[in-house]
Motif scaffolding. Structure first.
Motif, PDB file in Angstrom:
ATOM      1  N   TYR A 179       0.687  -1.204   0.084  1.00 24.58           N
ATOM      2  CA  TYR A 179      -0.326  -0.184   0.107  1.00 24.58           C
ATOM      3  C   TYR A 179       0.731   1.331  -0.064  1.00 24.58           C
ATOM      4  N   THR A 180       0.329   2.182  -0.621  1.00 24.35           N
ATOM      5  CA  THR A 180       0.340   4.060   0.113  1.00 24.35           C
ATOM      6  C   THR A 180      -0.013   4.358   1.064  1.00 24.35           C
ATOM      7  N   PHE A 181       0.336   4.537   2.238  1.00 24.96           N
ATOM      8  CA  PHE A 181      -0.702   4.512   3.264  1.00 24.96           C
ATOM      9  C   PHE A 181      -0.703   7.013   3.227  1.00 24.96           C
ATOM     10  N   GLY A 182      -1.766   6.535   4.478  1.00 17.31           N
ATOM     11  CA  GLY A 182      -1.996   8.370   4.093  1.00 17.31           C
ATOM     12  C   GLY A 182      -2.557   8.137   5.321  1.00 17.31           C
ATOM     13  N   PHE A 183      -2.289  10.303   6.117  1.00 13.64           N
ATOM     14  CA  PHE A 183      -3.266  10.050   6.897  1.00 13.64           C
ATOM     15  C   PHE A 183      -4.277  11.594   6.386  1.00 13.64           C
ATOM     16  N   VAL A 184      -5.593  11.639   6.562  1.00  9.11           N
ATOM     17  CA  VAL A 184      -6.218  12.451   5.266  1.00  9.11           C
ATOM     18  C   VAL A 184      -7.217  13.215   6.275  1.00  9.11           C
ATOM     19  N   VAL A 185      -7.622  14.637   6.082  1.00 14.45           N
ATOM     20  CA  VAL A 185      -8.518  15.470   6.971  1.00 14.45           C
ATOM     21  C   VAL A 185      -9.724  15.548   6.030  1.00 14.45           C
ATOM     22  N   TYR A 226      -8.697  10.070  15.270  1.00 16.00           N
ATOM     23  CA  TYR A 226      -8.108  10.066  14.071  1.00 16.00           C
ATOM     24  C   TYR A 226      -8.783   7.785  14.396  1.00 16.00           C
ATOM     25  N   GLY A 227      -9.077   8.031  13.028  1.00 18.10           N
ATOM     26  CA  GLY A 227      -9.501   6.114  12.952  1.00 18.10           C
ATOM     27  C   GLY A 227      -8.602   5.974  11.870  1.00 18.10           C
ATOM     28  N   SER A 228      -9.017   4.743  12.208  1.00 15.21           N
ATOM     29  CA  SER A 228      -7.678   3.586  11.519  1.00 15.21           C
ATOM     30  C   SER A 228      -9.099   1.927  10.949  1.00 15.21           C
ATOM     31  N   GLY A 278      -8.396  -0.701  11.416  1.00 11.13           N
ATOM     32  CA  GLY A 278      -8.972  -1.505  12.637  1.00 11.13           C
ATOM     33  C   GLY A 278      -7.890  -1.980  14.184  1.00 11.13           C
ATOM     34  N   GLN A 279      -8.170  -2.415  14.746  1.00  7.58           N
ATOM     35  CA  GLN A 279      -6.706  -2.534  16.303  1.00  7.58           C
ATOM     36  C   GLN A 279      -5.462  -3.507  14.746  1.00  7.58           C
ATOM     37  N   GLY A 280      -4.581  -2.798  15.263  1.00  3.24           N
ATOM     38  CA  GLY A 280      -3.360  -3.982  15.188  1.00  3.24           C
ATOM     39  C   GLY A 280      -2.643  -3.553  13.166  1.00  3.24           C
ATOM     40  N   THR A 281      -3.942  -3.355  12.605  1.00  2.00           N
ATOM     41  CA  THR A 281      -3.516  -2.925  11.057  1.00  2.00           C
ATOM     42  C   THR A 281      -2.060  -2.314  10.539  1.00  2.00           C
ATOM     43  N   SER A 282      -1.360  -2.748   9.973  1.00  5.78           N
ATOM     44  CA  SER A 282      -0.885  -0.925   9.361  1.00  5.78           C
ATOM     45  C   SER A 282      -1.085   0.844   9.581  1.00  5.78           C
ATOM     46  N   PRO A 283      -1.975   0.973   8.637  1.00 10.02           N
ATOM     47  CA  PRO A 283      -2.423   2.573   9.139  1.00 10.02           C
ATOM     48  C   PRO A 283      -2.457   2.880  11.038  1.00 10.02           C
ATOM     49  N   HIS A 284      -3.402   1.573  12.164  1.00  5.54           N
ATOM     50  CA  HIS A 284      -3.030   2.081  13.018  1.00  5.54           C
ATOM     51  C   HIS A 284      -1.806   1.907  13.853  1.00  5.54           C
ATOM     52  N   LEU A 285      -0.965   0.933  13.489  1.00  4.95           N
ATOM     53  CA  LEU A 285       0.273   1.110  14.056  1.00  4.95           C
ATOM     54  C   LEU A 285       1.552   1.858  13.723  1.00  4.95           C
ATOM     55  N   ALA A 343      -9.719  12.753  11.741  1.00  5.55           N
ATOM     56  CA  ALA A 343      -9.313  12.241  10.826  1.00  5.55           C
ATOM     57  C   ALA A 343      -8.593  10.864  10.748  1.00  5.55           C
ATOM     58  N   GLY A 344      -8.368  10.244   9.391  1.00 10.39           N
ATOM     59  CA  GLY A 344      -8.016   8.545   8.992  1.00 10.39           C
ATOM     60  C   GLY A 344      -7.151   8.591   8.722  1.00 10.39           C
ATOM     61  N   SER A 345      -6.658   7.430   8.864  1.00  9.41           N
ATOM     62  CA  SER A 345      -5.139   6.309   9.050  1.00  9.41           C
ATOM     63  C   SER A 345      -5.490   5.889   7.700  1.00  9.41           C
ATOM     64  N   ASP A 346      -5.246   5.394   6.330  1.00 11.45           N
ATOM     65  CA  ASP A 346      -5.128   4.052   5.487  1.00 11.45           C
ATOM     66  C   ASP A 346      -4.362   3.915   4.159  1.00 11.45           C
TER      67      ASP A 346
END
Length: 328
Positions: free
Chosen positions: A131-137, A162-164, A166-173, A208-211
């Motif tokens: 993935y390419t991960f990013g942080f959005v608002v 912020y949201g991701s 799920g717990q333990g996913t890369s966007p969360h960690l 915000a969202g991390s995904d």
């Protein structure tokens, strides 16, 4: 041993040998006939997200090479582990049920007890991409930059969320790593997948969202603003957006993923699936889709994919422990 006992034992051995010999060609014939019916591909995220978009496109191309349809089944939950975990426990190892294998499969077992083992209960088929991960608002967010967001978190510890996916996913960690490096306390809100998360950000339910790049169309349409990406370098699609490294945080991830089946699959069936998906990976339409999602190919053979998973499972234990998320 008397004569009759010895004769009975020899007869049993002969029958066993004959049965084994007769079953070997049968198994080989079954593998050669594969596939003779549609294949189910479990995508452990809701429909409409970046992973769903990618794997539906890849499956459509691979189905042409296999000569059978590949039916996508969305089974979200557990930070992307419910789908493949359920497959490992319940599906027959005949190649007709396969699943995406997200990086969380190698992390969640360090954080909580699972009914499946991330290495022993799977047949590894092919590594595909990351993935390419990013942080959005949201576009009207008061946070114009990632530094604005962090500054707010310093002023209101534990109140900036912020949201991701799920717990333990890369966007969360990734965000936990970054918060640890920035010495701030953030409030994490887990969602089932990209589609749910994006709706929450747009609805103002989370700041915000991390995904991964399931937010791309929303950013391009002006509904959201991307403040940060997590690659080694800035993306070609959003070159003005800084990476975490640009801002002084040594937090980088592409979270590679691929396809797996239940343990015990016939190697010939694994090879058939591998070959079809490898051809699909190299197809210009698939490469175009990866470009749209800003993802790069990450090919791994079955053997290399398993070796990578073994090494990553061991390595990520240290990360989970450092972040204080390890199971007690």
């Amino acid at each position: 041993m008397n004569m009759f006992t010895r004769r009975g034992a020899l007869t049993a051995l002969a029958v066993t040998a004959a049965t084994t010999a007769s079953l070997a060609p049968l198994a080989s014939a079954q593998a050669q006939a594969f596939p003779s019916k549609p294949i189910t591909l479990i995508v452990p995220w809701p429909a409409g997200g970046s992973t769903d978009r990618h794997l539906r496109g890849l499956a459509e191309i691979a189905s042409r090479h296999l000569g059978q349809p590949i039916v996508v089944e969305n089974k979200p939950g557990g930070g992307g582990t419910l789908g493949p975990g359920t497959m490992a426990l319940n599906a027959r190892p005949d190649g007709y049920t396969i699943a995406q294998y997200p990086l969380g499969m190698l992390r969640i077992p360090h954080m909580q007890k699972t009914a499946w083992h991330p290495l022993n209960d799977f047949s590894f088929i092919i590594g595909v991409t990351g993935y390419t991960f990013g942080f959005v608002v949201k576009a009207d967010s008061p946070y114009k930059s990632f530094n604005d967001y962090i500054a707010a978190a310093r002023q209101q510890p534990g109140k900036i969320d912020y949201g991701s996916t799920g717990q333990g996913t890369s966007p969360h960690l990734l965000m936990e790593e970054l918060a640890d490096a920035a010495k701030v306390e953030l409030n994490h809100v887990p969602y089932k997948g990209n589609a749910d998360l994006m709706q929450a950000v747009l609805g103002g339910h989370v700041m915000a969202g991390s995904d991964a790049t399931g937010w791309d169309k929303l950013v391009d349409a002006g509904q959201m603003r991307v403040l940060l990406t997590f690659g080694e370098q800035r993306t070609q699609r959003w070159p003005n957006v800084p990476t975490a490294k640009d801002l002084g945080y040594n937090v980088v991830s592409t979270s590679p993923y691929g396809l797996v089946g239940p343990k015990g699959m016939d190697p010939a069936v694994v090879r058939s699936l591998h070959d079809a998906f490898k051809k699909a990976m190299d197809d210009p339409k698939h490469l175009e889709l990866l470009g749209q999602l800003n993802q790069a190919p990450w090919y791994k053979s079955p053997e290399d994919y398993r070796a990578w998973a073994q090494a990553t499972f061991a390595k990520d234990r240290a990360l989970i422990e450092r972040l204080g998320l390890a199971a007690k």
